[in-house]
Design an enzyme around this catalytic site. Structure first.
Site, PDB file in Angstrom:
ATOM      1  N   ASN A  10       0.866  -1.175   0.000  1.00 53.87           N
ATOM      2  CA  ASN A  10       0.000   0.000   0.000  1.00 53.87           C
ATOM      3  C   ASN A  10       0.906   1.230   0.000  1.00 53.87           C
ATOM      4  O   ASN A  10       1.515   1.542   1.013  1.00 53.87           O
ATOM      5  CB  ASN A  10      -0.892  -0.036   1.260  1.00 53.87           C
ATOM      6  CG  ASN A  10      -1.711   1.227   1.426  1.00 53.87           C
ATOM      7  OD1 ASN A  10      -1.750   2.086   0.545  1.00 53.87           O
ATOM      8  ND2 ASN A  10      -2.375   1.347   2.569  1.00 53.87           N
ATOM      9  N   LYS A  12       0.164   4.272  -0.207  1.00 55.49           N
ATOM     10  CA  LYS A  12      -0.431   5.454   0.442  1.00 55.49           C
ATOM     11  C   LYS A  12      -0.202   6.699  -0.438  1.00 55.49           C
ATOM     12  O   LYS A  12      -0.228   6.588  -1.665  1.00 55.49           O
ATOM     13  CB  LYS A  12       0.109   5.607   1.860  1.00 55.49           C
ATOM     14  CG  LYS A  12      -0.108   4.320   2.686  1.00 55.49           C
ATOM     15  CD  LYS A  12       0.094   4.495   4.154  1.00 55.49           C
ATOM     16  CE  LYS A  12      -0.109   3.160   4.856  1.00 55.49           C
ATOM     17  NZ  LYS A  12       0.022   3.252   6.308  1.00 55.49           N
ATOM     18  N   HIS A  95      -9.401   1.026   5.303  1.00 48.07           N
ATOM     19  CA  HIS A  95      -8.090   1.242   5.934  1.00 48.07           C
ATOM     20  C   HIS A  95      -8.265   2.170   7.138  1.00 48.07           C
ATOM     21  O   HIS A  95      -9.095   3.080   7.120  1.00 48.07           O
ATOM     22  CB  HIS A  95      -7.113   1.851   4.927  1.00 48.07           C
ATOM     23  CG  HIS A  95      -5.708   1.841   5.437  1.00 48.07           C
ATOM     24  ND1 HIS A  95      -5.233   2.793   6.307  1.00 48.07           N
ATOM     25  CD2 HIS A  95      -4.693   0.965   5.239  1.00 48.07           C
ATOM     26  CE1 HIS A  95      -3.974   2.504   6.621  1.00 48.07           C
ATOM     27  NE2 HIS A  95      -3.627   1.393   5.980  1.00 48.07           N
ATOM     28  N   GLU A  97      -6.633   4.596   8.141  1.00 49.92           N
ATOM     29  CA  GLU A  97      -6.487   6.035   7.863  1.00 49.92           C
ATOM     30  C   GLU A  97      -7.778   6.591   7.273  1.00 49.92           C
ATOM     31  O   GLU A  97      -8.136   7.742   7.516  1.00 49.92           O
ATOM     32  CB  GLU A  97      -5.271   6.255   6.944  1.00 49.92           C
ATOM     33  CG  GLU A  97      -3.970   6.046   7.724  1.00 49.92           C
ATOM     34  CD  GLU A  97      -2.830   5.446   6.930  1.00 49.92           C
ATOM     35  OE1 GLU A  97      -2.841   5.511   5.691  1.00 49.92           O
ATOM     36  OE2 GLU A  97      -1.905   4.897   7.569  1.00 49.92           O
ATOM     37  N   GLU A 167      -4.934  -4.821  10.767  1.00 50.38           N
ATOM     38  CA  GLU A 167      -3.934  -3.770  10.944  1.00 50.38           C
ATOM     39  C   GLU A 167      -4.214  -3.031  12.254  1.00 50.38           C
ATOM     40  O   GLU A 167      -5.039  -2.105  12.274  1.00 50.38           O
ATOM     41  CB  GLU A 167      -3.993  -2.781   9.774  1.00 50.38           C
ATOM     42  CG  GLU A 167      -3.706  -3.416   8.434  1.00 50.38           C
ATOM     43  CD  GLU A 167      -3.163  -2.393   7.426  1.00 50.38           C
ATOM     44  OE1 GLU A 167      -2.167  -2.709   6.784  1.00 50.38           O
ATOM     45  OE2 GLU A 167      -3.725  -1.288   7.320  1.00 50.38           O
ATOM     46  N   GLY A 173       2.929   2.442  10.849  1.00 49.27           N
ATOM     47  CA  GLY A 173       3.864   3.551  10.668  1.00 49.27           C
ATOM     48  C   GLY A 173       4.603   3.941  11.932  1.00 49.27           C
ATOM     49  O   GLY A 173       5.270   4.971  11.981  1.00 49.27           O
ATOM     50  N   SER A 213       3.859  -1.965  10.309  1.00 48.29           N
ATOM     51  CA  SER A 213       5.316  -2.022  10.464  1.00 48.29           C
ATOM     52  C   SER A 213       5.909  -3.376  10.071  1.00 48.29           C
ATOM     53  O   SER A 213       6.848  -3.858  10.706  1.00 48.29           O
ATOM     54  CB  SER A 213       5.720  -1.635  11.894  1.00 48.29           C
ATOM     55  OG  SER A 213       5.352  -0.296  12.168  1.00 48.29           O
TER      56      SER A 213
HETATM   57  P1  13P Z   1       3.302   0.507   7.680  1.00 50.43           P
HETATM   58  O1  13P Z   1       3.826  -0.780   7.091  1.00 50.43           O
HETATM   59  O2  13P Z   1       3.990   1.727   7.183  1.00 50.43           O
HETATM   60  O3  13P Z   1       3.207   0.431   9.185  1.00 50.43           O
HETATM   61  O4  13P Z   1       1.774   0.651   7.150  1.00 50.43           O
HETATM   62  C1  13P Z   1       0.900  -0.408   7.292  1.00 50.43           C
HETATM   63  C2  13P Z   1      -0.342  -0.097   6.546  1.00 50.43           C
HETATM   64  O5  13P Z   1      -1.122   0.745   6.943  1.00 50.43           O
HETATM   65  C3  13P Z   1      -0.579  -0.815   5.279  1.00 50.43           C
HETATM   66  O6  13P Z   1      -1.874  -0.601   4.803  1.00 50.43           O
END
Ligand code: 13P
Length: 252
Positions: A10, A12, A95, A97, A167, A173, A213
């Site tokens: 992803n 982002k 997601h 976010e 997640e 992150g 992560s």
């Molecule tokens: P990270 O791997 O940067 O922690 O992000 C995970 C994520 O949100 C994947 O959709």
């Protein structure tokens, strides 16, 4: 039948069109022999360019979001037909976010899930608890509620198009990964939930990715767990040198 590992990136809100083309080309050349199912989800603006790069490769093209409506006056939204038109086969929905920064509710996410499936678009449905919910011992309840609401009205015959990504919000992150044991425990709960919502067979078949992560140095430990079938990778998917070892973990 054993579940096929599924590794997804992803991206982002990263990568211009030219940067995306470069990364996608590197992945195509380095992942041609990978045995896992693979997907990358660039930002909307790079989908068309990346689509050309990954066509005829084992890497599937994903989108990071989708409108809950077919078409019409929805300024700023992108429809399922538009995604399919540029070669998108998979869409990431729910997601954290989108849920926590942009206020998407379970009800909205469910509408998107049903619309995507009606168009035979694959869905990766993300679920996961916040730190506050985990500390309040609510992780299991939250994840089960998100699953039930997100899949409301989805039939068992549509589940072959569905992947779940667990997640935990506190691990995204932050460099804090759930331990393989903690992640596996929630994955087991998710799997059990499929058993009650659908059938034992549906539970057995469901591919459940872990996200939060994921790095080359923790993928092997995560994938060693019986209920972890793949990864949804954020930061480490932005460079071939970190995504390739994750995508090919089983050959290391
Ligand atoms: P990270 O791997 O940067 O922690 O992000 C995970 C994520 O949100 C994947 O959709």
């Amino acid at each position: 039948m054993a579940r096929t590992p599924y590794m997804a990136g992803n991206w982002k809100m990263h990568k211009t069109v030219s940067e995306a083309r470069v990364l996608a080309s590197e992945l195509v050349s380095e992942l041609s022999g990978a045995s896992a199912k693979l997907m990358i989800a660039p930002p909307f603006t790079a989908l068309s360019a990346v689509s050309q790069v990954v066509s005829d490769s084992p890497i599937r093209l994903g989108a990071q979001n989708m409108a809950p409506e077919e078409s019409g006056a929805h300024t700023g939204e992108v429809s399922v037909a538009m995604l399919a038109d540029v070669g998108v086969e998979v869409v990431i929905l729910g997601h954290s976010e989108r849920r926590h920064v942009y206020g998407e509710t379970d009800e909205l996410i469910n509408r998107k899930v049903k619309l995507a499936l009606a168009h035979e678009m694959e869905v990766i449905l993300c679920v996961g608890e916040t730190l506050e919910e985990r500390e309040g011992d609510r992780a299991e309840t939250v994840v089960q509620e998100q699953l039930a609401a997100g899949l409301d009205g989805v039939g068992e015959d549509q589940l072959s198009l569905v992947t779940i990504a667990y997640e935990p919000v506190w691990a995204i992150g932050t460099g804090r990964t759930a331990t393989p044991e903690d992640a596996d425990a929630i994955h087991q709960i998710i799997r059990n939930r499929f058993s009650t919502m659908y059938s034992a067979q549906a539970a057995e078949n469901m591919v459940i990715q872990y996200g939060g992560s994921v790095k080359p140095n923790n993928i092997v430990g995560l994938m060693a767990k019986g209920n972890i079938d793949g990864a949804l990778v954020g930061g480490a998917s932005l460079k071939a040198e970190t995504f390739v070892p994750i995508a090919t973990y089983d050959r290391t």
